[in-house]
Design a protein around this motif. Structure first.
Motif, short mmCIF file in Angstrom:
data_model
loop_
_atom_site.label_atom_id
_atom_site.label_comp_id
_atom_site.label_asym_id
_atom_site.label_seq_id
_atom_site.Cartn_x
_atom_site.Cartn_y
_atom_site.Cartn_z
N PRO A 107 0.81 -1.22 0.00
CA PRO A 107 0.00 0.00 0.00
C PRO A 107 0.85 1.27 0.00
CG PRO A 107 -0.07 -1.06 2.16
CD PRO A 107 0.59 -2.02 1.22
N LEU A 108 2.01 1.21 0.63
CA LEU A 108 2.90 2.37 0.65
C LEU A 108 3.44 2.65 -0.74
CD1 LEU A 108 4.15 4.42 2.58
CD2 LEU A 108 6.06 2.84 2.92
N LEU A 109 3.79 1.60 -1.48
CA LEU A 109 4.29 1.76 -2.85
C LEU A 109 3.22 2.33 -3.76
CD1 LEU A 109 6.34 1.29 -5.14
CD2 LEU A 109 5.53 -1.08 -5.27
N LEU A 110 1.99 1.84 -3.63
CA LEU A 110 0.89 2.34 -4.45
C LEU A 110 0.63 3.81 -4.18
CD1 LEU A 110 -1.42 1.91 -6.43
CD2 LEU A 110 -2.80 1.03 -4.53
N ALA A 111 0.56 4.17 -2.90
CA ALA A 111 0.32 5.57 -2.54
C ALA A 111 1.46 6.46 -3.01
CB ALA A 111 0.14 5.69 -1.03
N ALA A 112 2.69 5.99 -2.87
CA ALA A 112 3.85 6.79 -3.29
C ALA A 112 3.89 6.95 -4.80
CB ALA A 112 5.14 6.13 -2.79
N THR A 113 3.48 5.93 -5.53
CA THR A 113 3.43 6.03 -6.99
C THR A 113 2.44 7.10 -7.42
OG1 THR A 113 4.00 3.68 -7.23
CG2 THR A 113 3.02 4.77 -9.13
N GLY A 114 1.25 7.09 -6.83
CA GLY A 114 0.27 8.14 -7.13
C GLY A 114 0.77 9.51 -6.73
N VAL A 151 -5.58 -11.30 -3.36
CA VAL A 151 -5.96 -10.86 -4.71
C VAL A 151 -5.84 -9.34 -4.82
CG1 VAL A 151 -7.87 -10.71 -6.36
CG2 VAL A 151 -7.52 -12.81 -5.05
N LEU A 152 -6.24 -8.64 -3.78
CA LEU A 152 -6.13 -7.18 -3.78
C LEU A 152 -4.68 -6.74 -3.79
CD1 LEU A 152 -7.54 -4.49 -3.74
CD2 LEU A 152 -7.74 -4.67 -1.24
N GLY A 153 -3.83 -7.49 -3.12
CA GLY A 153 -2.40 -7.17 -3.13
C GLY A 153 -1.82 -7.27 -4.52
N TYR A 154 -2.18 -8.33 -5.24
CA TYR A 154 -1.71 -8.48 -6.62
C TYR A 154 -2.28 -7.37 -7.51
CZ TYR A 154 -0.21 -13.20 -5.30
OH TYR A 154 0.40 -14.27 -4.69
N LEU A 155 -3.54 -6.99 -7.26
CA LEU A 155 -4.15 -5.90 -8.03
C LEU A 155 -3.39 -4.59 -7.82
CD1 LEU A 155 -6.42 -4.70 -9.77
CD2 LEU A 155 -7.76 -4.42 -7.68
N CYS A 156 -3.01 -4.32 -6.57
CA CYS A 156 -2.26 -3.11 -6.27
C CYS A 156 -0.92 -3.08 -7.01
CB CYS A 156 -2.04 -2.98 -4.77
SG CYS A 156 -3.52 -2.60 -3.82
N ILE A 157 -0.25 -4.23 -7.04
CA ILE A 157 1.02 -4.32 -7.76
C ILE A 157 0.81 -4.06 -9.24
CG2 ILE A 157 2.89 -5.87 -8.42
CD1 ILE A 157 2.54 -7.24 -5.71
N LEU A 158 -0.28 -4.61 -9.79
CA LEU A 158 -0.59 -4.40 -11.21
C LEU A 158 -0.87 -2.93 -11.49
CD1 LEU A 158 -1.21 -5.51 -14.03
CD2 LEU A 158 -3.57 -5.92 -13.26
N VAL A 159 -1.60 -2.27 -10.60
CA VAL A 159 -1.91 -0.85 -10.78
C VAL A 159 -0.63 -0.02 -10.76
CG1 VAL A 159 -3.01 1.16 -9.73
CG2 VAL A 159 -4.24 -1.01 -9.85
N VAL A 160 0.30 -0.36 -9.88
CA VAL A 160 1.58 0.35 -9.83
C VAL A 160 2.32 0.21 -11.15
CG1 VAL A 160 3.89 0.33 -8.79
CG2 VAL A 160 1.87 0.19 -7.33
N PHE A 202 2.68 6.77 -17.14
CA PHE A 202 3.25 8.07 -16.81
C PHE A 202 4.77 8.06 -16.84
CE2 PHE A 202 -0.99 8.37 -15.08
CZ PHE A 202 -1.35 9.69 -15.32
N SER A 203 5.34 7.14 -17.59
CA SER A 203 6.80 7.11 -17.73
C SER A 203 7.26 8.28 -18.60
CB SER A 203 7.25 5.79 -18.34
OG SER A 203 6.85 5.70 -19.70
N GLY A 204 8.54 8.53 -18.58
CA GLY A 204 9.09 9.63 -19.37
C GLY A 204 9.14 9.33 -20.86
#
Length: 308
Positions: free
Chosen positions: A19-26, A147-156, A163-165
């Motif tokens: 969750p920290l990685l997902l929030a930091a990515t956003g 399953v939600l954990g894998y979804l979060c990784i996919l969203v990241v 949004f890459s350069g």
């Protein structure tokens, strides 16, 4: 320290890091567009509360996830209106929004989730990947998520690619964050790009809150994020606004969080306060410029006054 203990620490650290990685990515997307979204803490907290409330009322964890994302988007829309459209001070709005979120969720929990109602929310169970989850040390950590954990990784991954350069939207996002005035003169809609960045951060924060509540804690408690939103902002700074750097920072923070509980359990005498402050020490080092790499966007926190 035994192998089983090391495996448990890594697994716990990765679970906290997701969750920290997902929030930091956003958050990184919002900051690259020029908006310092300090209200990530509130987004995650509202996402966690809304997800548990919706899951309890509907009996479905999936409905809870949708509610968590929507709560984050609503918070993001409010932040975008105040910081982008009305050009209010981004730092003041972020701190005030977090205080508002804490008050709303605390009041809401005491009214709508009273008598332990929030502790019985439908949650996601672990989904172990055959063979891969049996790998020593890293197997349970990487391939034993929900399953939600894998979804979060996919969203990241999706956000990092979009949004890459190397993509048009990523290039425009960076351009607005580096020189908003020049970008506006070239025809870019600066405010729209910034609003998009804040909304992406809001959706990511809401989903991160749902992940924390429905996959890790599997309940809601008052102020359950306990500074994770601020830590996401720290991870962006420590990671130097790069996806790989943010990944390393969040995993480090996750392992440090796991050690807070693991070391005392095995009899290692390390001051608890030292483990708590480690992530912030890394952030201070990064902010001080002692870590090489990319600097903050030039127009970060600077309101845009010009073409819409």
């Amino acid at each position: 320290m035994s192998t089983s203990m090391i495996t448990e620490i890594i697994a716990s650290g990765v679970a906290f890091a997701i969750p920290l990685l997902l929030a930091a990515t956003g958050e990184s997307i919002s900051e690259r567009a020029g908006v310092l979204n300090l209200s990530m803490e509130g987004m995650m907290l509202c996402g966690a509360f809304a997800s548990v409330l919706a899951a309890v009322e509907s009996g479905s964890a999936a409905v809870g996830v949708v509610a968590g994302v929507l709560a984050g988007l609503v918070f993001g829309a409010m932040n975008a209106l105040l910081c982008v459209r009305l050009r209010a001070d981004q730092i003041v709005i972020g701190i005030a929004a977090n205080a508002l979120a804490l008050g709303l969720t605390t009041f809401g929990a005491r009214i709508l989730l009273a008598d332990g109602k929030g502790n019985g929310a439908p949650a996601f169970g672990d989904l172990r990947v055959p063979v891969l989850s049996d790998m020593p040390v890293i197997g349970p950590a990487l391939f034993g998520q929900t399953v939600l954990g894998y979804l979060c990784i996919l969203v990241v991954i999706v956000l990092a690619v979009i949004f890459s350069g190397r993509t048009m939207i990523g290039i425009r996002c960076d351009a607005v964050g580096e020189d908003a005035v020049s970008s506006g003169w070239t025809g870019l809609s600066v405010n729209r790009i910034r609003v998009l960045g804040v909304l992406v951060a809001g959706g990511a924060g809401g989903l991160a809150g749902a992940q924390l509540a429905l996959s890790e804690v599997r309940a809601f408690s008052e102020n359950m994020t306990a500074g994770m939103g601020y830590l996401a902002v720290v991870a962006v700074i420590a990671g130097r606004w790069r996806v790989t750097g943010i990944l390393v920072a969040t995993v480090f923070f996750g392992i440090a969080r796991a050690l807070q509980f693991a070391l005392p359990a095995v009899g290692v005498d390390v001051p608890y306060a030292l483990l708590v402050m480690l992530p912030y020490v890394i952030a201070i080092v990064a902010v001080a410029g002692l870590v090489g790499g990319r600097k903050a966007p030039s127009c970060l926190t600077v309101p845009y006054v010009g073409r819409v």
